[in-house]
Enzyme design. Structure first.
Site, PDB file in Angstrom:
ATOM      1  N   SER A 143     -51.959  -8.225 -14.940  1.00 29.14           N
ATOM      2  CA  SER A 143     -51.347  -7.085 -14.248  1.00 29.14           C
ATOM      3  C   SER A 143     -51.856  -5.802 -14.894  1.00 29.14           C
ATOM      4  O   SER A 143     -52.156  -5.781 -16.098  1.00 29.14           O
ATOM      5  CB  SER A 143     -49.824  -7.138 -14.398  1.00 29.14           C
ATOM      6  OG  SER A 143     -49.248  -5.915 -13.974  1.00 29.14           O
ATOM      7  N   TYR A 156     -42.839  -7.912 -20.356  1.00 25.65           N
ATOM      8  CA  TYR A 156     -43.716  -8.240 -19.216  1.00 25.65           C
ATOM      9  C   TYR A 156     -45.136  -7.748 -19.481  1.00 25.65           C
ATOM     10  O   TYR A 156     -46.105  -8.518 -19.393  1.00 25.65           O
ATOM     11  CB  TYR A 156     -43.176  -7.635 -17.921  1.00 25.65           C
ATOM     12  CG  TYR A 156     -44.080  -7.922 -16.733  1.00 25.65           C
ATOM     13  CD1 TYR A 156     -44.283  -9.232 -16.293  1.00 25.65           C
ATOM     14  CD2 TYR A 156     -44.753  -6.896 -16.064  1.00 25.65           C
ATOM     15  CE1 TYR A 156     -45.135  -9.508 -15.218  1.00 25.65           C
ATOM     16  CE2 TYR A 156     -45.589  -7.157 -14.985  1.00 25.65           C
ATOM     17  CZ  TYR A 156     -45.780  -8.472 -14.572  1.00 25.65           C
ATOM     18  OH  TYR A 156     -46.620  -8.741 -13.518  1.00 25.65           O
TER      19      TYR A 156
HETATM   20  P1  NAP Z   1     -43.751 -13.802  -6.226  1.00 31.84           P
HETATM   21  O1  NAP Z   1     -43.906 -13.736  -4.751  1.00 31.84           O
HETATM   22  O2  NAP Z   1     -42.366 -13.693  -6.805  1.00 31.84           O
HETATM   23  O3  NAP Z   1     -44.452 -15.135  -6.726  1.00 31.84           O
HETATM   24  C1  NAP Z   1     -44.195 -15.705  -7.983  1.00 31.84           C
HETATM   25  C2  NAP Z   1     -44.576 -17.174  -7.902  1.00 31.84           C
HETATM   26  O4  NAP Z   1     -44.337 -17.752  -9.192  1.00 31.84           O
HETATM   27  C3  NAP Z   1     -43.750 -17.935  -6.880  1.00 31.84           C
HETATM   28  O5  NAP Z   1     -44.560 -18.852  -6.194  1.00 31.84           O
HETATM   29  C4  NAP Z   1     -42.743 -18.674  -7.747  1.00 31.84           C
HETATM   30  O6  NAP Z   1     -42.408 -19.921  -7.141  1.00 31.84           O
HETATM   31  C5  NAP Z   1     -43.551 -18.920  -9.024  1.00 31.84           C
HETATM   32  N1  NAP Z   1     -42.665 -19.143 -10.138  1.00 31.84           N
HETATM   33  C6  NAP Z   1     -41.699 -18.305 -10.606  1.00 31.84           C
HETATM   34  N2  NAP Z   1     -41.036 -18.899 -11.604  1.00 31.84           N
HETATM   35  C7  NAP Z   1     -41.590 -20.134 -11.770  1.00 31.84           C
HETATM   36  C8  NAP Z   1     -41.326 -21.225 -12.628  1.00 31.84           C
HETATM   37  N3  NAP Z   1     -40.346 -21.191 -13.547  1.00 31.84           N
HETATM   38  N4  NAP Z   1     -42.095 -22.338 -12.514  1.00 31.84           N
HETATM   39  C9  NAP Z   1     -43.074 -22.403 -11.575  1.00 31.84           C
HETATM   40  N5  NAP Z   1     -43.386 -21.407 -10.746  1.00 31.84           N
HETATM   41  C10 NAP Z   1     -42.633 -20.284 -10.836  1.00 31.84           C
HETATM   42  O7  NAP Z   1     -44.577 -12.658  -6.923  1.00 31.84           O
HETATM   43  P2  NAP Z   1     -46.141 -12.287  -6.963  1.00 31.84           P
HETATM   44  O8  NAP Z   1     -46.191 -10.828  -7.016  1.00 31.84           O
HETATM   45  O9  NAP Z   1     -46.901 -13.017  -5.939  1.00 31.84           O
HETATM   46  O10 NAP Z   1     -46.525 -12.834  -8.410  1.00 31.84           O
HETATM   47  C11 NAP Z   1     -47.660 -13.622  -8.667  1.00 31.84           C
HETATM   48  C12 NAP Z   1     -48.310 -13.144  -9.971  1.00 31.84           C
HETATM   49  O11 NAP Z   1     -48.830 -11.826  -9.744  1.00 31.84           O
HETATM   50  C13 NAP Z   1     -47.370 -13.037 -11.159  1.00 31.84           C
HETATM   51  O12 NAP Z   1     -48.000 -13.563 -12.314  1.00 31.84           O
HETATM   52  C14 NAP Z   1     -47.164 -11.546 -11.317  1.00 31.84           C
HETATM   53  O13 NAP Z   1     -46.877 -11.186 -12.645  1.00 31.84           O
HETATM   54  C15 NAP Z   1     -48.517 -11.034 -10.865  1.00 31.84           C
HETATM   55  N6  NAP Z   1     -48.533  -9.616 -10.463  1.00 31.84           N
HETATM   56  C16 NAP Z   1     -47.811  -9.172  -9.404  1.00 31.84           C
HETATM   57  C17 NAP Z   1     -47.842  -7.832  -9.068  1.00 31.84           C
HETATM   58  C18 NAP Z   1     -47.041  -7.274  -7.927  1.00 31.84           C
HETATM   59  O14 NAP Z   1     -46.877  -6.040  -7.848  1.00 31.84           O
HETATM   60  N7  NAP Z   1     -46.570  -8.103  -7.015  1.00 31.84           N
HETATM   61  C19 NAP Z   1     -48.624  -6.933  -9.812  1.00 31.84           C
HETATM   62  C20 NAP Z   1     -49.350  -7.422 -10.872  1.00 31.84           C
HETATM   63  C21 NAP Z   1     -49.315  -8.768 -11.185  1.00 31.84           C
HETATM   64  P3  NAP Z   1     -40.965 -20.644  -7.212  1.00 31.84           P
HETATM   65  O15 NAP Z   1     -39.920 -19.577  -7.240  1.00 31.84           O
HETATM   66  O16 NAP Z   1     -40.974 -21.484  -5.975  1.00 31.84           O
HETATM   67  O17 NAP Z   1     -41.026 -21.470  -8.466  1.00 31.84           O
END
Ligand code: NAP
Length: 268
Positions: A143, A156
């Site tokens: 990130s 984070y």
């Molecule tokens: P998201 O829609 O909340 O997706 C998070 C994913 O992680 C979901 O599929 C969730 O699935 C899984 N997850 C959460 N807890 C888990 C656990 N204990 N075990 C296994 N899987 C788990 O959010 P996203 O934005 O797509 O996030 C994906 C990645 O992108 C993350 O690493 C986040 O830090 C990174 N990121 C996001 C942003 C942003 O602005 N969105 C920016 C920078 C980086 P389940 O709940 O079904 O387990």
């Protein structure tokens, strides 16, 4: 039987929503077989059925809570034993934002397990096989918060800074082996993560800083195709990143010496 068996199988963590689900869509369209990992098995199955039907690829679902050591071990075993795996996308993550003094320490400990320990273990499980086969890739979703030293972002941002450092070193260790490493630093991306973070609702962010998930993943895959190591999807000039690396490298000759710096006044 996949359309292009030579691409092999991609294992994506956190594929039940957001960035991981879009990676699944795009990689299936390219012809990868998939193994989708997350806790919400119904969402994974629905996506798996859609992607298999639309793309004619094999899609398996593996339910795992990556904060649970036994569940993580199941995924490690697949990564170790399945010789068709060519790509690991370490995407699953949570973002807990807010002042550290009031933070829920148990939630932060789980975040460290998910954002640091799990990708470290999964990479360690898959890498020897990729090296032995002389091909494959590891994509770590970090990130831009790894670069933002600001209140509310102790843990984070720290977890994502770990992933950035880990990936940069891993790329050096795997150079010339046929195994590619990429670390992606998305900025604010429109996914569910914001609603669970304790930070601002995504609707309250200035629209000019929020990227749509499709665009973010498409840019990251284009960068992957170019062999880029550190990808910041919104950064207009890649030379800006190189300047940061050059400044860091300029510190190297003085980071470890046999005398402390003169400004401390302790050298006899
Ligand atoms: P998201 O829609 O909340 O997706 C998070 C994913 O992680 C979901 O599929 C969730 O699935 C899984 N997850 C959460 N807890 C888990 C656990 N204990 N075990 C296994 N899987 C788990 O959010 P996203 O934005 O797509 O996030 C994906 C990645 O992108 C993350 O690493 C986040 O830090 C990174 N990121 C996001 C942003 C942003 O602005 N969105 C920016 C920078 C980086 P389940 O709940 O079904 O387990």
């Amino acid at each position: 039987m996949s359309k292009q068996a030579s691409l092999g199988t991609a294992l994506i963590t956190g594929a039940s929503s957001g960035i991981g689900a879009v990676y699944a869509d795009r990689l299936a369209a390219r012809g990868y077989d998939l193994i989708l990992v997350a806790r919400r098995v119904d969402a994974l199955k629905k996506l798996a059925d859609e992607l298999a039907a639309r793309n004619g690829v094999g899609v398996q679902v593996l339910q795992a809570d990556l904060t649970d050591a036994q569940d993580t071990a199941k995924v490690e075993a697949v990564l170790r034993d399945n010789a068709h795996i060519t790509l690991l996308v370490n995407n699953a993550g949570t973002a807990t934002l807010g002042a550290f003094a009031q933070a829920d320490i148990a939630a932060l400990a789980r975040e460290i397990e998910l954002n640091i320990t799990a990708p470290t273990r999964l990479t360690r499980a898959v890498l020897p096989g990729l090296l032995a086969r002389g091909k494959g890739a590891i994509v770590n979703i970090a990130s831009v918060m790894s670069l933002m030293v600001q209140p509310g972002n102790t843990v984070y941002g720290g977890t994502k800074a770990y992933l950035l450092h880990f990936s940069q070193v891993l790329a050096q260790e795997t150079a010339g082996t046929g195994v590619q490493v990429q670390v992606v630093l998305p900025g604010a991306t429109r996914t569910e993560i914001w609603g669970k973070s304790g930070g601002p609702a995504i609707e309250h962010l200035p629209p000019e800083i929020v990227m749509e998930t499709d665009d973010m993943v498409d840019a990251s895959l284009a960068a992957f195709d170019q062999g880029e190591l550190v990808t910041i999807p919104s950064l207009p000039d890649a030379a800006d990143w190189q300047r940061l690396i050059d400044a860091r490298n300029a510190l190297l000759p003085n980071l470890s010496r046999n005398k402390s710096a003169a400004r401390y006044g302790v050298n006899g």
